[in-house]
Design a protein around this motif. Structure first.
Motif, PDB file in Angstrom:
ATOM      1  N   VAL A  23     -53.456 -48.372  58.489  1.00 47.60           N
ATOM      2  CA  VAL A  23     -53.299 -47.172  59.323  1.00 47.60           C
ATOM      3  C   VAL A  23     -54.453 -47.104  60.318  1.00 47.60           C
ATOM      4  O   VAL A  23     -54.242 -46.825  61.499  1.00 47.60           O
ATOM      5  CB  VAL A  23     -53.235 -45.903  58.443  1.00 47.60           C
ATOM      6  N   LEU A  25     -54.095 -49.917  63.065  1.00 50.85           N
ATOM      7  CA  LEU A  25     -53.055 -49.662  64.056  1.00 50.85           C
ATOM      8  C   LEU A  25     -53.267 -48.362  64.823  1.00 50.85           C
ATOM      9  O   LEU A  25     -53.000 -48.305  66.021  1.00 50.85           O
ATOM     10  CB  LEU A  25     -51.682 -49.629  63.375  1.00 50.85           C
ATOM     11  N   PHE A  26     -53.751 -47.321  64.149  1.00 52.16           N
ATOM     12  CA  PHE A  26     -53.840 -46.007  64.786  1.00 52.16           C
ATOM     13  C   PHE A  26     -54.914 -45.940  65.864  1.00 52.16           C
ATOM     14  O   PHE A  26     -54.666 -45.435  66.962  1.00 52.16           O
ATOM     15  CB  PHE A  26     -54.098 -44.925  63.731  1.00 52.16           C
ATOM     16  N   SER A  62     -49.105 -41.770  68.385  1.00 54.39           N
ATOM     17  CA  SER A  62     -49.781 -42.908  67.764  1.00 54.39           C
ATOM     18  C   SER A  62     -49.590 -42.922  66.252  1.00 54.39           C
ATOM     19  O   SER A  62     -49.336 -43.974  65.663  1.00 54.39           O
ATOM     20  CB  SER A  62     -51.269 -42.870  68.089  1.00 54.39           C
ATOM     21  N   THR A  79     -47.528 -45.755  64.162  1.00 51.28           N
ATOM     22  CA  THR A  79     -48.207 -46.446  63.069  1.00 51.28           C
ATOM     23  C   THR A  79     -47.381 -46.394  61.790  1.00 51.28           C
ATOM     24  O   THR A  79     -47.174 -47.419  61.133  1.00 51.28           O
ATOM     25  CB  THR A  79     -49.592 -45.809  62.838  1.00 51.28           C
ATOM     26  N   SER A 110     -44.152 -48.544  62.101  1.00 55.74           N
ATOM     27  CA  SER A 110     -44.373 -49.990  62.024  1.00 55.74           C
ATOM     28  C   SER A 110     -44.710 -50.436  60.600  1.00 55.74           C
ATOM     29  O   SER A 110     -44.224 -51.480  60.144  1.00 55.74           O
ATOM     30  CB  SER A 110     -45.470 -50.411  63.003  1.00 55.74           C
TER      31      SER A 110
END
Length: 175
Positions: free
Chosen positions: A103, A106-107, A141, A145, A148
């Motif tokens: 997390v 990606l975030f 966002s 995240t 995905s």
């Protein structure tokens, strides 16, 4: 002399095609829209925590802790929404815990890029994104995240279910 272009007179029984079991495919309850709803709700909670200085204590450590707790809770809900495969109870807690660092990975870049985009489009005269732009960036966002990571979870369990079904089918055919 036999003609090599004609099939032999005696043929073996035709093999049945390998298929998945009748239990159904591995999917989320409500589809990806329910996963997106989990991401939006988590993004809204994160945005509220960001904008309220009292909840965060104006500390980066509290921000990291808040993102960890929200990431874990969102991933736990996503794993709980998974249907078509059996997930044992300890793994429902361990899998979100193991995926929580993703997390962050990606975030943070997606939120930074989203903040730049919203600063350009809904700008504040070059002084940073507006509250609306920052809200859109944080919610979007976090949602991307979670979606995905949920897609990775679903594909992994779908591949495992397919492999297990093929293995069981081969074992039953060999008996």
């Amino acid at each position: 002399m036999e003609n090599p272009y004609q099939p032999p007179a005696e043929t073996a029984e035709p093999a049945e095609p390998l298929t998945l079991p009748e239990t159904g495919p591995v999917q989320f309850v409500g589809g990806m829209s329910s996963v997106a709803a989990v991401g939006v709700i988590g993004g809204i909670v994160l945005m509220i925590a960001l904008f309220s200085g009292a909840a965060m204590g104006n500390s980066p450590i509290m921000m990291i802790l808040m993102l960890s707790v929200l990431g874990f809770a969102s991933l736990w809900v996503v794993v709980s929404l998974l249907r078509g495969v059996t997930v044992q109870m300890p793994w429902k807690w361990v899998l979100p815990l193991l995926l929580t660092p993703i997390v962050f990975v990606l975030f943070l870049p997606v939120c930074t890029a989203g903040g730049f985009v919203t600063m350009i489009t809904i700008g504040n005269a070059g002084y940073g994104p507006t509250m609306v732009g920052l809200s859109i960036s944080v919610i979007g966002s976090f949602t991307l995240t979670i979606i995905s990571i949920a897609a990775m979870i679903r594909s992994r369990y779908a591949a495992r279910a397919h492999h297990d079904a093929m293995t069981a089918r081969r074992e039953s055919a060999s008996e």
